[in-house]
Design a protein around this motif. Structure first.
Motif, PDB file in Angstrom:
ATOM      1  N   SER A  75       0.827  -1.203   0.000  1.00  0.00           N
ATOM      2  CA  SER A  75       0.000   0.000   0.000  1.00  0.00           C
ATOM      3  C   SER A  75       0.863   1.256   0.000  1.00  0.00           C
ATOM      4  O   SER A  75       0.391   2.354   0.264  1.00  0.00           O
ATOM      5  CB  SER A  75      -0.926  -0.002   1.227  1.00  0.00           C
ATOM      6  N   THR A  76       2.148   1.066  -0.294  1.00  0.00           N
ATOM      7  CA  THR A  76       3.078   2.192  -0.350  1.00  0.00           C
ATOM      8  C   THR A  76       3.703   2.272  -1.742  1.00  0.00           C
ATOM      9  O   THR A  76       4.158   1.260  -2.275  1.00  0.00           O
ATOM     10  CB  THR A  76       4.217   1.984   0.681  1.00  0.00           C
ATOM     11  N   ASP A  77       3.707   3.458  -2.288  1.00  0.00           N
ATOM     12  CA  ASP A  77       4.356   3.649  -3.589  1.00  0.00           C
ATOM     13  C   ASP A  77       5.853   3.390  -3.464  1.00  0.00           C
ATOM     14  O   ASP A  77       6.469   3.723  -2.455  1.00  0.00           O
ATOM     15  CB  ASP A  77       4.164   5.096  -4.074  1.00  0.00           C
ATOM     16  N   ASP A  78       6.418   2.797  -4.496  1.00  0.00           N
ATOM     17  CA  ASP A  78       7.865   2.591  -4.508  1.00  0.00           C
ATOM     18  C   ASP A  78       8.395   3.086  -5.844  1.00  0.00           C
ATOM     19  O   ASP A  78       7.619   3.566  -6.694  1.00  0.00           O
ATOM     20  CB  ASP A  78       8.196   1.106  -4.287  1.00  0.00           C
ATOM     21  N   ARG A  79       9.697   2.985  -6.018  1.00  0.00           N
ATOM     22  CA  ARG A  79      10.312   3.525  -7.230  1.00  0.00           C
ATOM     23  C   ARG A  79      11.604   2.776  -7.510  1.00  0.00           C
ATOM     24  O   ARG A  79      12.422   2.583  -6.607  1.00  0.00           O
ATOM     25  CB  ARG A  79      10.611   5.013  -7.006  1.00  0.00           C
ATOM     26  N   LEU A  80      11.750   2.352  -8.750  1.00  0.00           N
ATOM     27  CA  LEU A  80      13.017   1.754  -9.177  1.00  0.00           C
ATOM     28  C   LEU A  80      13.974   2.913  -9.449  1.00  0.00           C
ATOM     29  O   LEU A  80      13.726   3.732 -10.331  1.00  0.00           O
ATOM     30  CB  LEU A  80      12.810   0.926 -10.448  1.00  0.00           C
ATOM     31  N   VAL A  81      15.039   2.989  -8.656  1.00  0.00           N
ATOM     32  CA  VAL A  81      15.920   4.152  -8.796  1.00  0.00           C
ATOM     33  C   VAL A  81      17.195   3.866  -9.583  1.00  0.00           C
ATOM     34  O   VAL A  81      17.728   4.749 -10.245  1.00  0.00           O
ATOM     35  CB  VAL A  81      16.276   4.770  -7.423  1.00  0.00           C
ATOM     36  N   SER A  82      17.702   2.640  -9.511  1.00  0.00           N
ATOM     37  CA  SER A  82      18.915   2.355 -10.270  1.00  0.00           C
ATOM     38  C   SER A  82      19.086   0.861 -10.499  1.00  0.00           C
ATOM     39  O   SER A  82      18.478   0.041  -9.821  1.00  0.00           O
ATOM     40  CB  SER A  82      20.150   2.910  -9.545  1.00  0.00           C
ATOM     41  N   VAL A  83      19.915   0.543 -11.471  1.00  0.00           N
ATOM     42  CA  VAL A  83      20.191  -0.852 -11.823  1.00  0.00           C
ATOM     43  C   VAL A  83      21.677  -0.983 -12.123  1.00  0.00           C
ATOM     44  O   VAL A  83      22.276  -0.099 -12.736  1.00  0.00           O
ATOM     45  CB  VAL A  83      19.389  -1.274 -13.086  1.00  0.00           C
ATOM     46  N   THR A  84      22.267  -2.064 -11.660  1.00  0.00           N
ATOM     47  CA  THR A  84      23.655  -2.356 -11.998  1.00  0.00           C
ATOM     48  C   THR A  84      23.744  -3.787 -12.522  1.00  0.00           C
ATOM     49  O   THR A  84      22.868  -4.612 -12.261  1.00  0.00           O
ATOM     50  CB  THR A  84      24.594  -2.226 -10.776  1.00  0.00           C
ATOM     51  N   SER A  85      24.808  -4.055 -13.277  1.00  0.00           N
ATOM     52  CA  SER A  85      25.053  -5.404 -13.775  1.00  0.00           C
ATOM     53  C   SER A  85      26.545  -5.582 -13.970  1.00  0.00           C
ATOM     54  O   SER A  85      27.232  -4.668 -14.436  1.00  0.00           O
ATOM     55  CB  SER A  85      24.334  -5.626 -15.110  1.00  0.00           C
ATOM     56  N   SER A  86      27.034  -6.765 -13.610  1.00  0.00           N
ATOM     57  CA  SER A  86      28.454  -7.035 -13.813  1.00  0.00           C
ATOM     58  C   SER A  86      28.780  -7.184 -15.299  1.00  0.00           C
ATOM     59  O   SER A  86      29.935  -7.157 -15.693  1.00  0.00           O
ATOM     60  CB  SER A  86      28.866  -8.297 -13.045  1.00  0.00           C
ATOM     61  N   ASN A  87      27.763  -7.318 -16.142  1.00  0.00           N
ATOM     62  CA  ASN A  87      27.977  -7.477 -17.584  1.00  0.00           C
ATOM     63  C   ASN A  87      27.999  -6.160 -18.351  1.00  0.00           C
ATOM     64  O   ASN A  87      28.161  -6.168 -19.566  1.00  0.00           O
ATOM     65  CB  ASN A  87      26.882  -8.364 -18.184  1.00  0.00           C
ATOM     66  N   ALA A  88      27.792  -5.056 -17.652  1.00  0.00           N
ATOM     67  CA  ALA A  88      27.746  -3.763 -18.339  1.00  0.00           C
ATOM     68  C   ALA A  88      28.394  -2.688 -17.489  1.00  0.00           C
ATOM     69  O   ALA A  88      28.319  -2.721 -16.262  1.00  0.00           O
ATOM     70  CB  ALA A  88      26.296  -3.384 -18.641  1.00  0.00           C
ATOM     71  N   GLY A  89      29.035  -1.716 -18.174  1.00  0.00           N
ATOM     72  CA  GLY A  89      29.670  -0.618 -17.459  1.00  0.00           C
ATOM     73  C   GLY A  89      28.656   0.280 -16.780  1.00  0.00           C
ATOM     74  O   GLY A  89      28.948   0.900 -15.760  1.00  0.00           O
ATOM     75  N   ALA A  90      27.455   0.336 -17.333  1.00  0.00           N
ATOM     76  CA  ALA A  90      26.383   1.134 -16.746  1.00  0.00           C
ATOM     77  C   ALA A  90      25.052   0.621 -17.260  1.00  0.00           C
ATOM     78  O   ALA A  90      24.990   0.015 -18.336  1.00  0.00           O
ATOM     79  CB  ALA A  90      26.551   2.604 -17.109  1.00  0.00           C
ATOM     80  N   VAL A  91      24.014   0.829 -16.466  1.00  0.00           N
ATOM     81  CA  VAL A  91      22.671   0.455 -16.898  1.00  0.00           C
ATOM     82  C   VAL A  91      21.757   1.657 -16.666  1.00  0.00           C
ATOM     83  O   VAL A  91      21.694   2.173 -15.556  1.00  0.00           O
ATOM     84  CB  VAL A  91      22.118  -0.751 -16.111  1.00  0.00           C
ATOM     85  N   GLN A  92      21.108   2.108 -17.732  1.00  0.00           N
ATOM     86  CA  GLN A  92      20.197   3.241 -17.610  1.00  0.00           C
ATOM     87  C   GLN A  92      18.756   2.772 -17.684  1.00  0.00           C
ATOM     88  O   GLN A  92      18.452   1.722 -18.234  1.00  0.00           O
ATOM     89  CB  GLN A  92      20.450   4.252 -18.741  1.00  0.00           C
ATOM     90  N   LEU A  93      17.869   3.598 -17.129  1.00  0.00           N
ATOM     91  CA  LEU A  93      16.436   3.360 -17.237  1.00  0.00           C
ATOM     92  C   LEU A  93      15.926   4.255 -18.359  1.00  0.00           C
ATOM     93  O   LEU A  93      16.148   5.460 -18.339  1.00  0.00           O
ATOM     94  CB  LEU A  93      15.745   3.718 -15.912  1.00  0.00           C
ATOM     95  N   HIS A  94      15.257   3.645 -19.332  1.00  0.00           N
ATOM     96  CA  HIS A  94      14.795   4.400 -20.506  1.00  0.00           C
ATOM     97  C   HIS A  94      13.308   4.235 -20.732  1.00  0.00           C
ATOM     98  O   HIS A  94      12.703   3.254 -20.312  1.00  0.00           O
ATOM     99  CB  HIS A  94      15.515   3.914 -21.774  1.00  0.00           C
ATOM    100  N   GLU A  95      12.776   5.197 -21.442  1.00  0.00           N
ATOM    101  CA  GLU A  95      11.378   5.184 -21.839  1.00  0.00           C
ATOM    102  C   GLU A  95      11.309   5.423 -23.333  1.00  0.00           C
ATOM    103  O   GLU A  95      12.056   6.240 -23.861  1.00  0.00           O
ATOM    104  CB  GLU A  95      10.652   6.317 -21.119  1.00  0.00           C
TER     105      GLU A  95
END
Ligand SMILES: [Cu+2]
Length: 173
Positions: free
Chosen positions: A80-100
């Motif tokens: 019953s509480t809003d949440d938010r995906l704030v970041s993602v990491t992966s050992s297979n990538a130098g960076a992971v972005q959230l896109h739309e």
């Protein structure tokens, strides 16, 4: 990058092609995205933490030389509480972005969501080809079908979730 910068984004779209692998930050995965059909995600494991349930994780196979890859999954907020995906990491990538991605004036455009992805209470948010997605940057070894890509998702309230994305074909099937 604001959505009003249509000309720059359109140029980015036009510039994207699998052959042009020299530009490391190009969003070359876009040509591999099947905008017309909503392909079903493979049955991935369901991972729960707190009120959140993450399922159907998959990534698309990348062509050799393609520097970025797309990743997808579904998040269900049973609480019953809003949440938010704030970041993602992966050992297979130098960076992971959230896109739309969204259709504007008959052109598919994408932008980075710097504030993350909202997962409202009681709702299900789906990351899928042509919509919300993870963008893997600086990928050392292109994902190939059958690979398993570990990712760590960080949510504002629920904390971290470790997930494995099954790599499907370049069409996401
Ligand atoms: Cu993207």
């Amino acid at each position: 990058m604001k959505i009003v910068r249509t000309s720059a984004l359109a140029a980015l779209l036009c510039a994207c092609g699998f052959a042009g692998s020299a530009a490391g930050q190009d969003h070359q995965h876009m040509q591999g995205m099947d905008m017309g059909s909503m392909s079903m995600a493979a049955d991935g494991d369901v991972v729960k933490v707190g009120d959140l349930e993450v399922s159907g994780g998959f990534a698309k196979a990348m062509l050799p030389g393609q520097p970025v890859g797309g990743g997808f999954f579904t998040v269900k907020n049973n609480g019953s509480t809003d949440d938010r995906l704030v970041s993602v990491t992966s050992s297979n990538a130098g960076a992971v972005q959230l896109h739309e991605m969204a259709m504007k004036d008959n052109v598919m455009k994408m932008r980075e969501l710097k504030d993350g992805i909202a997962v409202p209470a009681g709702q299900t948010v789906e990351l899928s080809p042509g919509n919300l997605h993870l963008m893997f940057q600086k990928v050392k070894t292109p994902f190939k079908q059958g690979d398993k890509i570990p990712v760590t998702l960080t949510f504002e309230k629920a904390g971290k979730i470790d997930l494995v994305l099954n790599v499907l074909s370049a069409q996401g099937k």
